[in-house]
Design an enzyme around this catalytic site. Structure first.
Site, PDB file in Angstrom:
ATOM      1  N   HIS A 173      78.044 -44.187  12.883  1.00 36.36           N
ATOM      2  CA  HIS A 173      78.132 -43.747  11.496  1.00 36.36           C
ATOM      3  C   HIS A 173      77.016 -44.322  10.632  1.00 36.36           C
ATOM      4  CE1 HIS A 173      79.641 -44.163   7.264  1.00 36.36           C
ATOM      5  NE2 HIS A 173      79.590 -42.873   7.435  1.00 36.36           N
ATOM      6  N   HIS A 180      86.231 -35.610  11.391  1.00 37.34           N
ATOM      7  CA  HIS A 180      85.302 -36.580  10.831  1.00 37.34           C
ATOM      8  C   HIS A 180      85.176 -37.794  11.755  1.00 37.34           C
ATOM      9  CE1 HIS A 180      84.299 -39.849   7.805  1.00 37.34           C
ATOM     10  NE2 HIS A 180      83.319 -38.991   7.631  1.00 37.34           N
TER      11      HIS A 180
END
Length: 359
Positions: free
Chosen positions: A76, A34
């Protein structure tokens, strides 16, 4: 985080079930890094991606946003202010909401910035979101492009003989399209350029935006001659993760339908998998003595889809009370809930867990 009953749960009360333990086949389970090995190095830095690769993961995640001059960069969020020094370098470039949008800057301007661990401004000072992770503003990290990262991963595949895949999330396509930029089409063209063209290739295309995923499935993939795997990320409506413009005003997309009976069958019409938040799989009222599972995994599997929940973290307060420790949490999801993979900031722990689980 786990003490309050999420709003989506109210929609799922009729389909909460206790599932039996299902043994797992190691080959079928994957580890997705991630934002790279983001528990150890600043998220989405090339260093974090290299470290994740060396840990033996199956896929590395890329969150993609577009710049003013149409470059695809790895961040992100569609903001720069949470991980870079943009407020110091370009203090007058924020929008009315006080945020610095990547789409307002050229690639050259963004690459002049320094990047660090995720932070928030508290009492006028930058405070790390995860205090025990890599220290703020130490060493030097830069924002890079999607192409840079794919070339890194493919280069490592060539030099190591391994075969690690990419797992790309298109961030806020609704915002990009409102600003006149077709980010999904741009990302898919990069897929094609680097040889990710069919479902058997090690590449996923994911988004929280259901309308955009349907457009990708029915319009963009046929136009580009692609047939890659698509994943519907799941959110709560209250998060404002996806917005829809109505009369020029952005309104939250309503995710409630995703938690109703037959939702997985509807999603399977345009997607190959779903990415739920952990409490959408293991209900928040679960205890160590009594785990309660929703029917989401079974329903998704019955519809022919994979399930890759997010996000598995070791940080203080991030392991639910129903799990003894991080490895127990992995066991609950991989083996008892029978998910197909997990997104984790600490990919070495998941890789090691699956290796031991295989023995």
């Amino acid at each position: 985080m786990f003490t309050k009953l999420p709003r989506f749960k109210k929609l799922c009360l009729g389909i909460i079930v206790a599932l039996p333990i299902i043994s797992s086949a190691y080959a079928d389970k994957i580890v997705v890094a991630h934002r790279g090995a983001s528990g150890y190095l600043p998220e989405h830095s090339m260093a974090a991606k290299s470290m994740a690769y060396a840990m033996g993961v199956d896929y590395i995640e890329q969150d993609v946003v577009m710049t003013k001059d149409n470059a695809l960069v790895i961040l992100h969020d569609h903001y720069l202010d949470g991980v870079t020094n943009v407020a110091d370098v370009y203090p007058d470039r924020k929008r009315e909401d006080g945020r610095y949008y990547a789409i307002d800057f050229t690639l050259d301007e963004i690459q002049k910035l320094n990047m660090t661990e995720a932070f928030k401004i508290k009492d006028g000072k930058a405070t790390a979101v995860y205090p025990k992770r890599f220290p703020l503003w130490k060493s030097q990290f830069k924002v890079h492009t999607l192409e840079n990262e794919i070339e890194l991963i493919q280069g490592l595949n060539a030099s190591t003989g391994n075969n690690v895949g990419i797992y790309v999330e298109v961030k806020a396509p609704w915002l990009h399209r409102h600003e006149g930029k077709d980010i999904s089409a741009a990302v898919l063209k990069v897929f094609k350029k680097y040889g990710y063209t069919k479902k058997s290739d090690l590449a996923y295309f994911q988004s929280f935006d259901a309308n955009e995923l349907k457009r990708v499935k029915t319009q963009l993939l046929p136009e580009l001659g692609l047939d890659v795997k698509l994943v519907q990320l799941m959110a709560e409506t209250s998060w404002n993760e996806t917005m829809e413009y109505q009369d020029g005003k952005a309104q939250p997309y309503n995710y409630d339908w995703m938690f109703k009976p037959d939702a997985m069958k509807k999603i399977a019409e345009y997607a190959d998998g779903v990415g739920p938040w952990k409490p959408m799989v293991v209900a928040p009222e679960s205890t160590k003595d009594k785990l309660v599972f929703t029917s989401l995994v079974k329903d998704a599997h019955d519809a022919g889809m994979e399930v890759h929940p997010y996000t598995f973290r070791l940080d203080e307060g991030r392991i639910p009370a129903y799990a003894e420790n991080f490895e127990d949490l992995l066991d609950i999801f991989y083996n008892k809930a029978n998910v197909d993979g997990v997104f984790t900031d600490f990919p070495d722990r998941a890789v090691n867990f699956l290796k031991l689980d295989k023995q």
